[in-house]
Design a protein around this motif. Structure first.
Motif, short mmCIF file in Angstrom:
data_model
loop_
_atom_site.label_atom_id
_atom_site.label_comp_id
_atom_site.label_asym_id
_atom_site.label_seq_id
_atom_site.Cartn_x
_atom_site.Cartn_y
_atom_site.Cartn_z
N ASP A 1 16.20 4.08 19.78
CA ASP A 1 16.20 4.16 21.23
C ASP A 1 15.84 2.79 21.78
O ASP A 1 14.80 2.22 21.42
CB ASP A 1 15.18 5.20 21.73
N ASN B 1 20.32 5.89 23.16
CA ASN B 1 20.16 6.17 21.73
C ASN B 1 21.32 5.56 20.96
O ASN B 1 22.49 5.86 21.20
CB ASN B 1 20.12 7.68 21.48
N LEU C 1 16.99 3.93 28.72
CA LEU C 1 16.94 4.04 27.26
C LEU C 1 18.23 4.67 26.74
O LEU C 1 18.68 5.71 27.24
CB LEU C 1 15.74 4.88 26.82
N SER D 1 18.86 5.52 13.59
CA SER D 1 18.77 5.87 15.01
C SER D 1 17.73 4.97 15.68
O SER D 1 16.67 4.71 15.12
CB SER D 1 18.37 7.34 15.17
N GLN E 1 23.00 4.79 17.15
CA GLN E 1 22.98 5.38 15.82
C GLN E 1 23.80 4.56 14.84
O GLN E 1 24.77 3.89 15.21
CB GLN E 1 23.53 6.82 15.88
#
Length: 266
Positions: free
Chosen positions: A61, A46, A44, A59, A48
């Motif tokens: 994931d 992140n 995973l 955001s 943004q």
């Protein structure tokens, strides 16, 4: 485990738009880069400030993978976290439920394709994204050796099908398409030997996810691993002296075991 030139395989523009390329380097760790280049999903990540013509996301994931179809030009695919399991039309409800619950790790079944052909496809469930994934076992790159042990034809077939394979040193391994490293093991470190450009090459895999909820082997190293580690150092020519090779092995084991003990409990 496939080794593809990064410059040829990864779409820089797409990764830049995701904030994963800064103009000089990729902002993904080595394991995730290897996963992309090998045709697997990353862990995973992140993301943004994603902006497109139809949406803006502050955001997200998601896992990433490469669409490497012949006409795709290596597009990046996003695999976000779904609120509910994303059901597969090729799985019966009972099969899907078994995968979701973890009762079984994978299911292999024949699937009929539009061109009239039938292939055995292996299905897994990614509990992180709540998505079913599938793969053709024919496309799995199978190591020639693991911890110095040559895999026979049965073990090669079992590995490609996602079945648990036990080596003579007691180590258990399992191919897992939804894992960034592509493999689960009863130990956290392995030496894999693969065929590359007509020659064999060995490399170290570490910090492997456990094959079961509780690891079978508390010791991350086997005698086979140690022999394969020394042979790898001898073959690659980085250290020619046998005493220095042994010293590097002991230093690696000591340093790795300390980090292993701090980061996970088995």
């Amino acid at each position: 485990m496939k080794n593809i030139l990064i410059e040829e395989a990864l779409p820089i523009a797409a990764l830049s738009s995701l904030g994963l390329y800064d103009g000089a380097r990729y902002l993904l760790d080595e394991t995730d880069l290897s996963a992309l280049l090998s045709g697997r999903r990353t862990s995973l990540v992140n993301l943004q400030n994603l902006v497109s013509e139809s949406f803006t996301i502050d955001s997200l994931d998601a896992k990433l993978s490469l669409n490497t179809d012949a006409n795709s030009l290596h597009e990046i695919r996003l695999h976000p976290i779904y609120r509910e399991p994303k059901r597969s039309p090729d799985l019966l409800d009972i099969e899907a439920d078994e995968l979701i619950s973890g009762e079984v790790k994978n299911i292999a079944k024949p699937i009929n394709f539009p061109d009239g052909s039938t292939k055995t496809i292996v299905f897994e469930y990614d509990s992180e994204t709540r998505e079913f994934i599938s793969y053709d076992p024919i496309g799995v790159e199978i190591p020639l050796q693991i911890n110095g042990e040559q895999l026979d034809e049965k073990k090669k077939k079992d590995f490609a099908m996602g079945r648990i394979v036990q080596l003579t040193d007691g180590t258990m391994i399992q191919h897992r398409a939804s894992e960034a490293q592509g493999i689960l093991a009863s130990r956290t470190a392995l030496i894999l030997t693969v065929l590359k450009e007509g020659a064999t090459t060995s490399f170290l895999m570490k910090n492997l996810a456990p094959i079961m909820d509780v690891s079978i082997h508390k010791d991350p190293f086997s005698a086979g691993f140690e022999s394969a580690f020394l042979e790898m150092k001898k073959t690659d020519g980085s250290i020619s002296d046998e005493l220095l090779q042994q010293r590097e092995l002991e230093e690696f084991k000591s340093e790795y075991t300390r980090g292993y003990g701090r980061s996970v409990s088995r």
